[in-house]
Design an enzyme around this catalytic site. Structure first.
Site, PDB file in Angstrom:
ATOM      1  N   ASP A   4       0.802  -1.220   0.000  1.00  0.00           N
ATOM      2  CA  ASP A   4       0.000   0.000   0.000  1.00  0.00           C
ATOM      3  C   ASP A   4       0.836   1.272   0.000  1.00  0.00           C
ATOM      4  O   ASP A   4       0.354   2.336  -0.324  1.00  0.00           O
ATOM      5  CB  ASP A   4      -0.980   0.011   1.173  1.00  0.00           C
ATOM      6  CG  ASP A   4      -0.298   0.084   2.523  1.00  0.00           C
ATOM      7  OD1 ASP A   4       0.805  -0.470   2.648  1.00  0.00           O
ATOM      8  OD2 ASP A   4      -0.873   0.692   3.436  1.00  0.00           O
ATOM      9  N   GLU A   9      -2.361   9.957  -3.250  1.00  0.00           N
ATOM     10  CA  GLU A   9      -3.486  10.705  -3.793  1.00  0.00           C
ATOM     11  C   GLU A   9      -3.109  12.179  -3.801  1.00  0.00           C
ATOM     12  O   GLU A   9      -2.247  12.619  -3.047  1.00  0.00           O
ATOM     13  CB  GLU A   9      -4.745  10.505  -2.931  1.00  0.00           C
ATOM     14  CG  GLU A   9      -5.249   9.077  -2.879  1.00  0.00           C
ATOM     15  CD  GLU A   9      -5.808   8.578  -4.188  1.00  0.00           C
ATOM     16  OE1 GLU A   9      -6.290   9.404  -4.991  1.00  0.00           O
ATOM     17  OE2 GLU A   9      -5.787   7.366  -4.406  1.00  0.00           O
ATOM     18  N   ASP A  24      -1.031   5.291   4.055  1.00  0.00           N
ATOM     19  CA  ASP A  24      -0.527   4.051   4.619  1.00  0.00           C
ATOM     20  C   ASP A  24      -1.700   3.431   5.372  1.00  0.00           C
ATOM     21  O   ASP A  24      -2.230   4.031   6.294  1.00  0.00           O
ATOM     22  CB  ASP A  24       0.644   4.299   5.559  1.00  0.00           C
ATOM     23  CG  ASP A  24       1.248   2.998   6.061  1.00  0.00           C
ATOM     24  OD1 ASP A  24       0.590   1.938   5.957  1.00  0.00           O
ATOM     25  OD2 ASP A  24       2.370   3.031   6.548  1.00  0.00           O
TER      26      ASP A  24
END
Length: 135
Positions: A4, A9, A24
């Site tokens: 991840d 973004e 995260d």
């Protein structure tokens, strides 16, 4: 298995004043029983590591300074202790050895002088001879 951290973004609600938002999802240590070997690709492909980083990793692999012990002691101060389970702490030692093994293979292939960058003195990058002209 913790992939991840490769995502982000852009927060653009304020137009040009937007900013990068790094996500995260709180699985930083993944499953203790699974070592995600692909995360070592940059190290195994580039085969270069700073001398100071390598020395620190080697120190943390020594029995008297073992990474799991150092981390265990550090986390005792956390108000949320125990933060990591014992299997997760032991996985740190196993994963550290995987990193050191990868560096060892690089050294076996290219030699220590080409792999270990002396970051304590101003020198040319040890991998400079492997770079392709024009790239």
């Amino acid at each position: 298995g913790n992939m991840d951290r490769h995502h982000y973004e852009m927060f653009t609600k304020f137009g040009d004043d937007g900013f990068l938002l790094h996500l995260d999802n709180a699985r930083g240590f993944g499953r203790h029983s699974h070592d995600e070997i692909s995360i070592l690709a940059p190290l195994s492909q580039c085969c270069i590591i700073k001398r100071t980083t390598l020395l620190r990793l080697q120190l943390l692999a020594e029995p008297e300074y073992q990474l799991s012990d150092v981390m265990r002691e550090s986390l005792l101060q956390d108000p949320l202790a125990p933060v990591l389970t014992e299997p997760h702490l032991l996985a740190l030692d196993r994963r550290l050895q995987l990193i050191l093994d990868t560096v060892g293979r690089c050294i076996d292939t290219f030699g220590e002088a080409a792999v270990v960058a002396n970051d304590t003195a101003l020198t040319q990058s040890p991998a400079a001879h492997r770079a392709k002209p024009g790239t």
